[in-house]
Design a protein around this motif. Sequence first.
Motif, PDB file in Angstrom:
ATOM      1  N   ASP A 129      20.914 -31.042 -36.742  1.00 38.47           N
ATOM      2  CA  ASP A 129      19.370 -31.608 -36.438  1.00 38.47           C
ATOM      3  C   ASP A 129      19.396 -31.309 -34.992  1.00 38.47           C
ATOM      4  O   ASP A 129      18.832 -30.933 -34.061  1.00 38.47           O
ATOM      5  N   LEU A 130      20.546 -32.241 -33.793  1.00 36.45           N
ATOM      6  CA  LEU A 130      20.953 -31.839 -33.097  1.00 36.45           C
ATOM      7  C   LEU A 130      21.323 -31.122 -32.697  1.00 36.45           C
ATOM      8  O   LEU A 130      20.904 -30.480 -31.262  1.00 36.45           O
ATOM      9  N   ASN A 131      22.285 -30.466 -33.333  1.00 37.92           N
ATOM     10  CA  ASN A 131      22.887 -28.610 -32.505  1.00 37.92           C
ATOM     11  C   ASN A 131      21.859 -27.644 -32.675  1.00 37.92           C
ATOM     12  O   ASN A 131      21.992 -27.348 -32.138  1.00 37.92           O
ATOM     13  N   ALA A 132      20.628 -28.480 -33.115  1.00 42.17           N
ATOM     14  CA  ALA A 132      19.667 -27.333 -33.073  1.00 42.17           C
ATOM     15  C   ALA A 132      18.422 -27.458 -32.251  1.00 42.17           C
ATOM     16  O   ALA A 132      17.806 -26.416 -32.062  1.00 42.17           O
ATOM     17  N   VAL A 134      17.747 -26.854 -28.549  1.00 41.52           N
ATOM     18  CA  VAL A 134      17.116 -25.564 -27.443  1.00 41.52           C
ATOM     19  C   VAL A 134      17.023 -26.014 -26.236  1.00 41.52           C
ATOM     20  O   VAL A 134      16.156 -27.080 -25.640  1.00 41.52           O
ATOM     21  N   PRO A 135      18.343 -25.928 -26.064  1.00 38.39           N
ATOM     22  CA  PRO A 135      18.242 -26.282 -24.411  1.00 38.39           C
ATOM     23  C   PRO A 135      16.984 -25.615 -23.381  1.00 38.39           C
ATOM     24  O   PRO A 135      17.009 -24.617 -23.735  1.00 38.39           O
ATOM     25  N   LEU A 147      11.261 -33.893 -27.836  1.00 40.21           N
ATOM     26  CA  LEU A 147      12.345 -34.981 -27.237  1.00 40.21           C
ATOM     27  C   LEU A 147      12.254 -35.721 -27.142  1.00 40.21           C
ATOM     28  O   LEU A 147      13.454 -36.376 -27.688  1.00 40.21           O
ATOM     29  N   ALA A 148      11.188 -36.756 -27.694  1.00 36.46           N
ATOM     30  CA  ALA A 148      11.140 -38.005 -27.865  1.00 36.46           C
ATOM     31  C   ALA A 148      12.090 -38.656 -28.867  1.00 36.46           C
ATOM     32  O   ALA A 148      11.893 -39.004 -29.638  1.00 36.46           O
ATOM     33  N   ARG A 149      11.275 -37.738 -30.318  1.00 38.86           N
ATOM     34  CA  ARG A 149      11.690 -37.476 -31.991  1.00 38.86           C
ATOM     35  C   ARG A 149      13.602 -37.425 -31.502  1.00 38.86           C
ATOM     36  O   ARG A 149      13.986 -38.392 -32.181  1.00 38.86           O
ATOM     37  N   TYR A 150      13.911 -36.040 -30.724  1.00 38.31           N
ATOM     38  CA  TYR A 150      15.593 -36.501 -30.754  1.00 38.31           C
ATOM     39  C   TYR A 150      16.067 -37.826 -30.031  1.00 38.31           C
ATOM     40  O   TYR A 150      16.936 -38.622 -30.962  1.00 38.31           O
ATOM     41  N   LEU A 151      15.426 -38.309 -28.570  1.00 37.61           N
ATOM     42  CA  LEU A 151      15.918 -39.335 -28.742  1.00 37.61           C
ATOM     43  C   LEU A 151      15.936 -40.937 -29.828  1.00 37.61           C
ATOM     44  O   LEU A 151      17.078 -41.882 -30.002  1.00 37.61           O
ATOM     45  N   ASN A 152      14.603 -40.543 -30.027  1.00 41.04           N
ATOM     46  CA  ASN A 152      14.371 -41.359 -31.207  1.00 41.04           C
ATOM     47  C   ASN A 152      15.190 -42.051 -32.594  1.00 41.04           C
ATOM     48  O   ASN A 152      15.762 -43.232 -32.604  1.00 41.04           O
ATOM     49  N   LEU A 204      23.525 -41.248 -25.588  1.00 34.72           N
ATOM     50  CA  LEU A 204      22.350 -40.397 -25.521  1.00 34.72           C
ATOM     51  C   LEU A 204      22.413 -39.359 -24.216  1.00 34.72           C
ATOM     52  O   LEU A 204      21.704 -38.508 -24.122  1.00 34.72           O
ATOM     53  N   GLY A 205      23.921 -39.505 -24.156  1.00 36.14           N
ATOM     54  CA  GLY A 205      24.295 -38.292 -22.306  1.00 36.14           C
ATOM     55  C   GLY A 205      23.746 -36.906 -23.375  1.00 36.14           C
ATOM     56  O   GLY A 205      23.754 -35.814 -22.949  1.00 36.14           O
ATOM     57  N   PRO A 206      24.691 -36.191 -25.003  1.00 39.31           N
ATOM     58  CA  PRO A 206      24.846 -35.260 -25.251  1.00 39.31           C
ATOM     59  C   PRO A 206      22.856 -34.603 -25.465  1.00 39.31           C
ATOM     60  O   PRO A 206      23.069 -33.461 -25.239  1.00 39.31           O
ATOM     61  N   VAL A 207      22.159 -35.577 -26.103  1.00 40.47           N
ATOM     62  CA  VAL A 207      21.003 -34.905 -25.511  1.00 40.47           C
ATOM     63  C   VAL A 207      20.354 -34.499 -24.438  1.00 40.47           C
ATOM     64  O   VAL A 207      20.064 -33.740 -24.371  1.00 40.47           O
ATOM     65  N   LEU A 208      20.411 -35.971 -23.791  1.00 42.60           N
ATOM     66  CA  LEU A 208      20.251 -35.311 -22.156  1.00 42.60           C
ATOM     67  C   LEU A 208      20.744 -34.494 -21.218  1.00 42.60           C
ATOM     68  O   LEU A 208      19.744 -33.456 -20.423  1.00 42.60           O
ATOM     69  N   GLY A 209      21.670 -34.027 -21.811  1.00 33.47           N
ATOM     70  CA  GLY A 209      22.294 -33.147 -20.681  1.00 33.47           C
ATOM     71  C   GLY A 209      22.296 -31.742 -21.805  1.00 33.47           C
ATOM     72  O   GLY A 209      22.548 -30.319 -21.136  1.00 33.47           O
ATOM     73  N   LYS A 210      21.376 -31.535 -22.671  1.00 32.21           N
ATOM     74  CA  LYS A 210      21.074 -30.118 -22.783  1.00 32.21           C
ATOM     75  C   LYS A 210      19.406 -29.797 -22.802  1.00 32.21           C
ATOM     76  O   LYS A 210      19.293 -28.421 -22.946  1.00 32.21           O
TER      77      LYS A 210
END
Length: 329
Positions: A129-132, A134-135, A147-152, A204-210
């Motif tokens: 899910d996270l790999n999909a 979009v940066p 983005l908020a849903r990914y963070l949640n 959280l780092g990999p999400v925010l890094g995208k």
Amino acid sequence: MLHKNEPVIIKRGRRSKRAASHGGAWKVAFADFTLAMMALFMVLWIMQIADQDERTQIVQYLRGEMYSTGAMNPFDVGQSSSVIDFEGSPAIQESIIAASGTGADRAGPSMYNNIPEGDAEANAGQGPDLNAMVPGQYETQAQLVVLARYLNYVVEQSKMADNIAVTLVPQGIRILIHDNIDRFMFTRGSAQMQSYFEDLLLALGPVLGKVTNAMVISGHTDSTPYIGSLFTNWELSSQRALLARRVLELGGVKRNQVIQVTGMADQVAYIPEDPAAAANRRIEVLILTSTTEEVIRSMVGVPAEHLDAGINLQDAKLQAELNQPSARN
């Protein structure tokens, strides 16, 4: 005198058999029993101190599946960038051995990186899910909601779900991480980070890094004062915010994403009616929209149009001085 022929009675005693000499076979059996008991106690000890994820890693290591899944060797302390000091608490140190990649591919400072594994491309972070994701830059309301849903999703997988609130604000997305009576992010009165808080920031780092959005990190304390004047809540909140920034960068956040790190002490309470509440001790990460980023940059710098206006004003002043009438003799 006549003697009668009395019968001669011969009594023969039974020969007692000598006890057979004991060999050393019992020693071998006792050694096997001792070894089995030691192995049992070792297994019970490991089951007591290890959680379910660590047990899974140990089983994978024993089966030879550790490196095929991209997980770290739990018995190899030489590859870990986190050390245990003599007081028994994890100390933040950068890895001496060069590490490549970010997020789950990099050996972070935590004793255990609590990043869940996915079925496909698990090393990228939180699974397929996270790999999909979009940066890029997230600006519109719909993009910020995604983005908020990914963070949640990352928050729900962590051990601090009750201590985190992800909300949409006019400036972007606010990630608020606070203490409660059961769990603290830092040791009371110091900037020593707890391991589960490190794990959360690394997740959280990999999400925010995208994303390419700029971020602001602020540290807050409660109203409990310090004895003395050399170290106060201002220094404590600043040190905690700076340490949170460092761990986020180890997790995958780019260095130029964080444009401001501030220590707010106890000036902005999360629970104003109770300034000493545990929830007032918090770290806030604000993901900014481009408009908010421009406003913050303009507050701490000189905008280009103002700089040009100042240069033009100086030129006009010089021309005016040169055009002053000269007095006649």
